[in-house]
Design an enzyme around this catalytic site. Structure first.
Site, PDB file in Angstrom:
ATOM      1  N   ASP B 316     -28.153 -27.947   4.137  1.00  0.00           N
ATOM      2  CA  ASP B 316     -29.236 -28.981   3.512  1.00  0.00           C
ATOM      3  C   ASP B 316     -30.478 -28.584   3.715  1.00  0.00           C
ATOM      4  O   ASP B 316     -31.979 -28.701   3.739  1.00  0.00           O
ATOM      5  CB  ASP B 316     -28.832 -30.543   3.203  1.00  0.00           C
ATOM      6  CG  ASP B 316     -28.341 -30.317   2.339  1.00  0.00           C
ATOM      7  OD1 ASP B 316     -27.677 -29.642   1.034  1.00  0.00           O
ATOM      8  OD2 ASP B 316     -27.318 -31.755   1.932  1.00  0.00           O
ATOM      9  N   TYR B 404     -28.665 -36.197  -2.707  1.00  0.00           N
ATOM     10  CA  TYR B 404     -28.725 -36.547  -0.881  1.00  0.00           C
ATOM     11  C   TYR B 404     -29.942 -37.181  -0.917  1.00  0.00           C
ATOM     12  O   TYR B 404     -31.076 -35.928  -0.955  1.00  0.00           O
ATOM     13  CB  TYR B 404     -27.582 -35.576   0.080  1.00  0.00           C
ATOM     14  CG  TYR B 404     -26.205 -35.446  -0.191  1.00  0.00           C
ATOM     15  CD1 TYR B 404     -25.387 -35.717  -1.006  1.00  0.00           C
ATOM     16  CD2 TYR B 404     -25.723 -34.790   0.763  1.00  0.00           C
ATOM     17  CE1 TYR B 404     -24.153 -36.030  -1.378  1.00  0.00           C
ATOM     18  CE2 TYR B 404     -24.643 -34.899   0.847  1.00  0.00           C
ATOM     19  CZ  TYR B 404     -23.516 -35.545   0.010  1.00  0.00           C
ATOM     20  OH  TYR B 404     -22.536 -35.141   0.225  1.00  0.00           O
TER      21      TYR B 404
END
Lengths: 427, 427
Positions: B316, B404
């Site tokens: 990420d 997220y």
């Protein structure tokens, strides 16, 4: 009464004057009830000397409490006290019924372990060495000044001895001041002093070796004597312009957000949280999260085999009492500005109830943290943004046991969890 | 330019106008420098199309920085940029020197892995399925409405393939809105769409199975549609009547208490903390605690073997960019009232620099906690009491990567420790 000098600085002894003004079955014993209880026990054993080591609520059984909780009119449940006393060098566990003003049961305890230490007997034991000639001689031999010595008694532990001793005893450890208030940094090592508590006499004295006492320099922890930080900090406060969001009724039931629970003070356990439940908006009812929670014990083993250290394996809650050793909490320091405080009531050795003002604090905790957030960019033509700050509710007590300051926090989170921490800040 | 629609809502594109007004060698590239860098690279390859995936400071080596730090006049060190671009379907790593306005080195990268995704190519890939006939037919077969579909591209992972692919690709996953904004709760499962990013075409399309889309009911996370708590909370704020205790100079050096450090924004790493040091009052000098710290990677493996899930093993930070995905922080929500904010500057795919306002916040954190305390009762005739509240300094960024929301906190404590957390609140 010099024995009481130390604690009288801290606790304002109050006379019992008012009866129970609410009927929560888990409410701590009130001043009125504590006085009743100790009078009942003292009268029952008159003229014997009764020393009180613990008095607390003997809770009604869970089924009774739950049916009380679910009833609409909340009928008062029977109030009982559990009393742990020493009478004629024996430990008694006595149940007192407050409605009938009578003793329901009275058992002599013969198992391992002993009642909690009282503050008065600790003070008395601490003072014994200072007038004990062999100790005075030990201090002289070390070229130390007796007036700069301060002592503290510690439980002796249990190391598998089969024979049960009826003697309650502590080992008294002495420290040296002389230029510091941080006595724990200056232990006077090599001496073992055993004090029998019921007799309040020194039963054994050994001066095994002389170890130099560490220097006082640099041990002071008070601000004025510490080196200054290169920058001083501006004040920082937590404020709630519209006041706290929680309510605390006179039966010590707390309501906050979806939470509801009862908070009580106990001489041994400190904080007792009961009937913690959370409102379920879908079912339109409270769901039980925890029936009863408290610190059952804090074990502090030093794991040092030398003669003067091997026995240092303390039960800091059960031997000293997390509630009995609790300190008056100071707003803006021990608890933030937005805290509310609850008093506690304990029993001193002779049965006199004492008030511990501001012994528990309750406050909404906000540290600038984020409980929940999302920024949504995946929907064409829209930016969605939602941020919910993390605010929780904390119930706190600080218990000072010797050189340890324990901070017990019950933190109620909006997520439905209760985070319990017993922490020892640097001290 | 419809491709830019999504990000233009968020970032105010500014023209480069002013040069470097400070000379901290670790300061992020300024708007002026970013424009210089991309112009140098674009001019060098004209008329080829250059896409910019990352531009950041190429830090001077540690010895140079440390000698700069210890010198009294702080001479300006050379400023260099590292640029990661795609040119003619190849990945270039280019070092640009800003003082000589020239390219120092230019290497084609042939190893595993690919440059970070740009926001523009993500948006373009997300829109491809919506006009792709087989996908339109899949949506029809599922009796869903095309206008309620939103898609997102995800990296494809690496599963030991020996052959190096020069194709940059993503798999696009689609979700269903139709009554909710919480699209991640309504995945349209069973479809695998591979998009080649350099060509921006769908290279492979498989509709393997139909799985019912979960219902929208109860998935909305916005306050107005959620069930209400039984009690609403009063506001709670952290205030500093005399202002914050830290200072932030125009070179982004922070000083707070005994701490001193530099904070910078980076497209990939997000926050970079450098030269963190603490003043040692005894030695009258700063002691280095951390030369450089940043989040090197956040690995998110779903460990699900099904065809549509096995590849979900995201990096990420490295694939999306913790800095590129950072959101504008909102006072009183993402950061408390007493926070100060720092802007960041990034490069979009075509080399235009963009401003990310309030992308980092810095604040003093106080949660009502106790850093240090002691109540001393062992000294006859005295009660000593000292309580020091726990106040720390937090540097925060929030990076939203798909569903997220990562909160990266660097917390500087008075004890001399740095507590780094990357947390994902419930979302």
């Amino acid at each position: 009464m010099p024995l009481f000098f130390k604690i009288s600085l801290f606790f304002f002894f109050v006379s019992s004057s008012y009866p129970l003004d609410n009927n929560h079955p888990l409410e701590s014993l009130t001043l009125f009830e504590l006085t009743q209880v100790t009078n009942i026990v003292k009268n029952s054993y008159f003229p014997l000397n009764v020393t009180f080591h613990y008095v607390g609520l003997n809770e009604p059984n869970k089924q009774l409490v739950l049916s009380w909780l679910s009833s609409t009119h909340h009928p008062a449940l029977p109030r009982e006290a559990i009393v742990i006393t020493r009478i004629d060098q024996k430990t008694h566990e006595i149940i007192v019924d407050l409605s009938s003003v009578s003793i329901l049961s009275d058992k002599i305890y013969n198992g391992h372990g002993y009642p909690m230490l009282t503050l008065q007997e600790q003070t008395a034991a601490d003072e014994l060495p200072l007038s004990y000639p062999p100790f005075i001689s030990s201090i002289k031999k070390r070229r130390l000044k007796l007036k700069e010595v301060a002592c503290q008694g510690y439980p002796v532990g249990w190391y598998g001895e089969k024979k049960k001793s009826t003697n309650r005893m502590v080992k008294v450890i002495c420290y040296y001041l002389d230029g510091t208030i941080n006595l724990y940094m200056r232990p006077i090592e090599g001496i073992t002093i055993i004090v029998l508590l019921d007799q309040m006499t020194i039963a054994s004295y050994i001066d095994r070796l002389i170890v130099p006492v560490p220097k006082a320099n640099g041990t002071d922890y008070m601000g004025s004597k510490r080196r200054r930080s290169s920058h001083e900090s501006n004040s920082i406060k937590i404020v709630q312009p519209d006041g706290p969001s929680f309510t605390l009724d006179n039966g010590n039931t707390v309501r906050w957000g979806d939470w509801k629970f009862h908070v009580a003070y106990d001489m041994r356990a400190g904080i007792i949280i009961s009937l913690a439940s959370m409102f379920d908006a879908d079912k339109r009812e409270f769901r039980s999260v925890m029936y009863r929670g408290f610190v059952s014990e804090v074990f502090v083993p030093y794991i040092d085999l030398t003669e003067e250290w091997y026995y240092r394996t303390y039960f800091d809650a059960g031997e000293y009492g997390f509630g009995l050793c609790a300190v008056e909490l100071e707003a803006s320091k021990d608890c933030p500005e937005n805290a509310k405080f609850i008093d506690g009531y304990f029993i001193s050795q002779d049965g006199t109830p004492g008030k511990m003002p501001n012994v528990i604090c309750i406050f909404e905790r906000y540290a600038g943290d984020i409980m929940w957030r999302h920024t949504e960019l995946a929907i064409p033509g829209k930016v969605i943004r939602k941020v919910r700050p993390e605010v929780s509710l904390v119930v706190r007590m600080v218990s000072t046991v010797g050189n340890y300051d324990y901070i017990t926090d019950y933190e109620f989170k909006q997520s439905g969890t209760i985070k319990v921490t017993v922490s020892k800040p640097r001290s």
